[in-house]
Structures are given as structure tokens and as C-alpha cells.
Design an enzyme around this catalytic site. Structure first.
Site, PDB file in Angstrom:
ATOM      1  N   HIS A   1       0.258  -1.065  -0.380  1.00 42.74           N
ATOM      2  CA  HIS A   1       0.128   0.278  -0.327  1.00 42.74           C
ATOM      3  C   HIS A   1       0.795   1.460   0.282  1.00 42.74           C
ATOM      4  O   HIS A   1       1.706   0.945   0.420  1.00 42.74           O
ATOM      5  CB  HIS A   1      -0.831   0.215   1.482  1.00 42.74           C
ATOM      6  CG  HIS A   1      -1.743   1.283   1.214  1.00 42.74           C
ATOM      7  ND1 HIS A   1      -1.358   2.437   1.779  1.00 42.74           N
ATOM      8  CD2 HIS A   1      -2.677   1.079   0.903  1.00 42.74           C
ATOM      9  CE1 HIS A   1      -2.240   3.627   1.654  1.00 42.74           C
ATOM     10  NE2 HIS A   1      -4.198   2.121   1.756  1.00 42.74           N
TER      11      HIS A   1
ATOM     12  N   ASP B   1       2.931  -4.811   7.965  1.00 38.48           N
ATOM     13  CA  ASP B   1       1.988  -4.202   7.547  1.00 38.48           C
ATOM     14  C   ASP B   1       0.595  -4.303   7.421  1.00 38.48           C
ATOM     15  O   ASP B   1       0.663  -5.302   6.681  1.00 38.48           O
ATOM     16  CB  ASP B   1       1.633  -3.285   5.917  1.00 38.48           C
ATOM     17  CG  ASP B   1       0.684  -2.489   6.180  1.00 38.48           C
ATOM     18  OD1 ASP B   1      -0.479  -3.076   6.769  1.00 38.48           O
ATOM     19  OD2 ASP B   1       1.002  -1.913   4.873  1.00 38.48           O
TER      20      ASP B   1
ATOM     21  N   GLN C   1      -4.622  -5.125   6.596  1.00 41.17           N
ATOM     22  CA  GLN C   1      -5.595  -6.278   6.412  1.00 41.17           C
ATOM     23  C   GLN C   1      -5.169  -7.423   6.710  1.00 41.17           C
ATOM     24  O   GLN C   1      -6.657  -8.321   6.676  1.00 41.17           O
ATOM     25  CB  GLN C   1      -5.320  -6.152   4.427  1.00 41.17           C
ATOM     26  CG  GLN C   1      -5.977  -4.866   3.151  1.00 41.17           C
ATOM     27  CD  GLN C   1      -6.547  -4.429   3.775  1.00 41.17           C
ATOM     28  OE1 GLN C   1      -7.962  -4.942   4.458  1.00 41.17           O
ATOM     29  NE2 GLN C   1      -6.935  -2.978   3.635  1.00 41.17           N
TER      30      GLN C   1
ATOM     31  N   LYS D   1     -10.415  -1.169  10.628  1.00 40.17           N
ATOM     32  CA  LYS D   1     -10.919  -1.989  10.162  1.00 40.17           C
ATOM     33  C   LYS D   1     -10.880  -3.294  10.651  1.00 40.17           C
ATOM     34  O   LYS D   1     -11.339  -4.505  10.006  1.00 40.17           O
ATOM     35  CB  LYS D   1      -9.570  -2.071   8.761  1.00 40.17           C
ATOM     36  CG  LYS D   1      -8.569  -0.897   7.669  1.00 40.17           C
ATOM     37  CD  LYS D   1      -7.407  -2.147   6.821  1.00 40.17           C
ATOM     38  CE  LYS D   1      -7.432  -0.087   6.321  1.00 40.17           C
ATOM     39  NZ  LYS D   1      -7.923   0.449   5.227  1.00 40.17           N
TER      40      LYS D   1
ATOM     41  N   CYS E   1      -4.829   2.701  -3.685  1.00 40.87           N
ATOM     42  CA  CYS E   1      -4.010   2.958  -3.080  1.00 40.87           C
ATOM     43  C   CYS E   1      -2.029   2.277  -3.281  1.00 40.87           C
ATOM     44  O   CYS E   1      -1.206   2.298  -2.223  1.00 40.87           O
ATOM     45  CB  CYS E   1      -3.882   3.322  -1.254  1.00 40.87           C
ATOM     46  SG  CYS E   1      -4.518   4.979  -0.525  1.00 40.87           S
TER      47      CYS E   1
END
Ligand SMILES: Cc1ncc(COP(=O)(O)O)c(C=O)c1O
Length: 443
Positions: free
Chosen positions: A159, A236, A239, A262, A400
Site C-alpha cells: 500500500h 503491515d 488487512q 479496519k 492506494c
């Protein structure tokens, strides 16, 4: 993660190391379905008031969960309760309300540590979100570690928030940003990743699950490759946290970042996990109140970790709301939930792939949560706009992840992204809506 609530029995969810569905044919899904208790999606949906509305006269099918997820009533109640009963600033008040607010805020730190299986709650730093977490590491740890001629390794799947902070650091330091490539399915090329780990690599920053394709990176193996060469890693997890069990000790990463919004919690809050020895050694990110032990005009002594990284009044209500989200999630059976989510993605993939002129983008063997697709001759924005008229909320664009889309030779995709409260009927609404798009555009 066992507890009371829908679907309820202790069980093991997907492993963070590459489980998930692979396009249409999910090997192992049938076996997992047989082993897991049933997931009562209708019961779960009753916990999310926003889902029960019509949009443009049609029942809402919210399939934009990778952008932000909806909040259960328990999170809404926690926010209302905080502001109507406990609101006060934290850490410095002597009065009852401040003590209540402080203990609720700090209780979320302990829950976050449990969620991540961190060794200590002192390894949990509250930030604004994944973006701020990565910037924090780049601007403190990274700035101290990376020099001219050094390298930072990322992947094509990142991202923008996993690219730009490192690019900024490399520009400032005269260092080089290296990018590990992917194949046409959207899987990282492990041999090339390993080959890029060189003597000048100072940090590896990689995404756990791609927001644009849903690819699950085999982070445990990737972290191990870096560790064998003494290279620290940041993962990261923006998600991954909403779909996979996260175990930072098992992954053995040095930093892990995710966003509350999220993960069914409020916006404006996120978590940065960091190994305690690294956090101890890192300089602070921002200066101000709360991050200090004492201040004089000559010298400031910083607070202990993690408070050293939390300058100023934080998003107290947001953190408390995130605590309610952790509690809510802990009451869902992880195995039942994983089977349901796998089923949704397999079903949606099969149905969309069967539409003439539609193509699924991202066919990695391990995927979760995300179905990106294009329809020949129709711009993804038009797909999104017409689906909205059918009550179906998806996202269209570069998500993104512009360099990733460029690698795939696409300016944009349409993206449906799922949460555990979605249903096969909502996937049917998506497919019916795509039929309408094709009618309108005469494809
Ligand atoms: C993989 C990934 N990383 C980072 C981010 C940035 O998260 P936030 O905007 O919550 O900081 C996102 C948001 O979509 C994401 O999907």
C-alpha cells in the site's frame, strides 16, 4: 479466542502463514467446514445496525470492508458510555473520572497485547493508524539506522503507506529503496526477495495481506530469511488483522502495525507493536506532554515505553472503542468465522469469474478478504457507480497501490472486500449488479 457469542467453541482459525482460499478451488476448505461449528451470520449481522438499511431503494450490500469495516453495537455503546459517563483526560488526573478513563485506555493495551500474542503490553504503542505506525518506525528506528548507500527492502504488493515513508527516508539519507517483485498471480517471488537481502539492507517492510489483491504473504518465512541475516522487519497488518490470527512471537517480526477502523473499531486509532528492546533503544517520534518523565529548559527525560511514543492527548475514546472491538471479536469462534470468510471469497470468485468478459485480478494460492476484478471495455469507476445504484458498495481505483497496479498493467480494478458479516446473498447482489452494469454499457 473462545467465548460466548455466535458460533461458539474454541477452535483454530486460519494460520497466519498462508492459509486462505485460492481463487475458486480452495483446497482444505471442505475439511475445515466439516470440522468447524456453524457460523450464524444472521445473528452476527444483528450486532451491526448500519447493515440494516436501504441504499437507493435496495438493501445495502456493504462490500468495501478493506477500506473500512462497520462497527458492532458493542463498540458504539462503548463510545457513548465513555463520553456520557467517564470522559476525562488520562494518566495525570487524580479524580475518579480520570482514573476510570485511564484504566479503560490501559485495559485496551493489555487486550491488544493478547490479540497480537505480544510478550508484554509495553510493546503496544497506540497511534492514529497503520500509516502513522509505519511513519513512526521510519522516522525513529529507520532514521537512526539507515545511512547513505544503505538499502530498505519492500515488496511490489505494498500500500502507499508502506512505500512513501520509506521513500522519504531514503531520499533524506541518500539510501536506496529496493522492491521485491511478484509473479502474474500476485504472489511474491520468494527467491528474488531472498536475493535482495544484501549486506546494505537495513530494514525490510512488507505487507501481510495485500489490500488490492488479497494475497497473503508467507510472512513467517520472509521474516526468517531477514532474521538469518540480522535484518529487522516491519509487517503491515492492516488487512491481515481483520481476517487472520496474528501471533507476533510466532512470526518473530520486530514491528507489526494495524488500524482499528479496519478491525471493526473506531477511526483514528491504530496499534504499533514493537519488540521491547527496540522500542527502548528508539528515540521518540514526537515531543510533548505525556511522553516525558521530567522537563527542564536544559534537558528532558523521556517517559518509559510505550508512553515515550504517545505524545499529547491520545484518541482516548477511540482506544476504548478498539478495546470493545477486541472483546467483540474474541466472542466469535475463529474457526467458524474463517470457514465462513473462505466460503464467501471462494463463492464470489467463482461467480465473478463465470461472468463473460470479467477477469479476476490476483489469483494467489493464499488469499483472504479481497476480490479484485475488471470487465473488458468497462471502466472500474463505472462498475462502482452502477453497483452503488443497486445498493452494492464496492471500491474502484488503484486502491492506494499504484505501483502494484502498474506492474499488473492496469490503471484500476473494481474491488469487493468481505467481512465475516457478509453473506452469499450479498455476493449474489454483486453479481446481479454486474449484470446490470454490462446491460447499461452494452458489453
Ligand atoms: C495494506 C494496508 N496498509 C496500510 C493501510 C493504511 O491504513 P490507514 O489508512 O488506516 O492508516 C491500508 C489502508 O487501506 C492498507 O490496506
Amino acid at each position: 479466542m473462545a467465548g460466548q457469542g455466535p458460533g461458539l467453541q474454541a477452535g483454530k482459525g486460519l494460520s497466519a502463514e498462508g492459509a486462505g482460499v485460492s481463487g475458486v478451488a480452495a483446497s482444505g476448505t471442505a475439511a475445515r467446514r466439516a470440522a468447524a461449528p456453524a457460523f450464524d451470520v444472521q445473528a452476527v449481522r444483528r450486532d451491526f445496525p448500519i447493515l440494516h438499511q436501504k441504499v437507493h431503494g435496495r438493501p445495502l450490500a456493504y462490500l468495501d470492508n478493506a477500506a473500512t469495516a462497520q462497527k458492532p453495537q458493542a463498540v458504539l455503546d462503548a463510545l457513548t458510555r465513555f463520553y456520557s459517563r467517564d470522559n476525562a483526560n488520562i494518566h495525570r488526573g487524580l479524580h475518579e473520572l480520570s482514573e476510570r478513563a485511564t484504566s479503560a485506555y490501559e485495559a485496551t493495551r493489555a487486550r491488544a497485547a493478547r490479540f497480537l500474542n505480544a510478550a508484554s503490553e509495553n510493546e503496544v504503542v497506540f497511534v492514529r493508524g497503520t500509516t502513522e505506525a509505519i511513519n513512526l518506525v521510519a522516522q525513529t528506528f529507520g532514521r537512526a539506522r539507515v545511512g547513505a548507500g544503505d538499502e530498505v527492502l519492500i515488496t511490489t504488493l505494498e500500500h502507499h503507506s508502506g512505500i512513501v515513508p520509506w521513500q522519504m527516508l531514503c531520499e533524506e539519507k541518500g539510501a536506496h529503496l529496493r522492491v521485491a517483485p511478484i509473479d502474474d498471480r500476485g504472489e511474491l517471488r520468494l527467491d528474488e526477495f531472498e536475493a535482495l537481502l544484501g549486506p546494505r539492507t537495513r530494514i525490510v517492510s512488507l505487507v501481510h495481506v495485500s489490500n488490492a489483491l488479497g494475497t497473503i504473504n508467507p510472512v513467517k518465512s520472509l521474516v526468517a530469511m531477514a532474521r538469518r541475516r540480522g535484518i529487522p522487519t516491519l509487517v503491515d497488518g492492516a488487512q491481515a488483522a481483520p481476517h487472520l490470527p496474528i501471533d507476533v512471537r510466532d512470526l518473530d517480526c520486530d514491528f507489526y502495525a494495524f488500524s482499528s477502523h479496519k478491525l471493526f473499531g473506531p477511526t483514528g486509532v491504530g496499534v504499533l507493536y514493537g519488540k521491547s528492546d527496540l522500542l527502548e533503544a528508539m528515540p521518540p517520534y514526537q515531543g510533548g506532554g505525556d511522553m516525558i518523565a521530567s522537563v527542564s529548559f536544559e534537558k528532558t527525560i523521556y517517559n518509559r515505553v510505550p508512553h515515550k511514543f504517545e505524545a499529547g492527548t491520545p484518541n482516548i475514546a477511540g482506544v476504548i472503542g478498539l478495546g470493545a472491538a477486541f472483546d467483540y471479536l474474541s466472542r466469535l469462534d475463529p474457526a467458524a468465522r474463517a470457514v465462513h470468510e473462505d466460503d464467501l471469497l471462494s463463492y464470489a470468485t467463482a461467480r465473478v469469474a463465470a461472468i463473460p468478459r470479467a477477469r479476476v485480478v490476483g489469483t494467489a494460492r493464499a488469499k483472504t478478504g479481497v476480490l479484485s476484478f475488471v470487465i473488458e471495455g468497462i471502466h472500474p469507476h463505472d462498475i462502482g457507480t452502477i453497483l452503488d445504484r443497486q445498493g452494492v458498495a464496492i471500491r474502484a481505483g488503484h486502491h492506494c497501490a499504484q505501483p502494484l497496479l502498474e506492474r499488473l498493467g492496469l490503471p484500476a480494478t473494481a474491488r469487493a472486500s468481505f467481512a465475516f458479516y457478509n453473506t452469499r446473498e450479498e455476493v449474489d447482489a454483486l453479481v446481479e449488479g454486474i449484470g446490470r452494469v454490462i446491460e447499461v454499457f452494452g458489453a
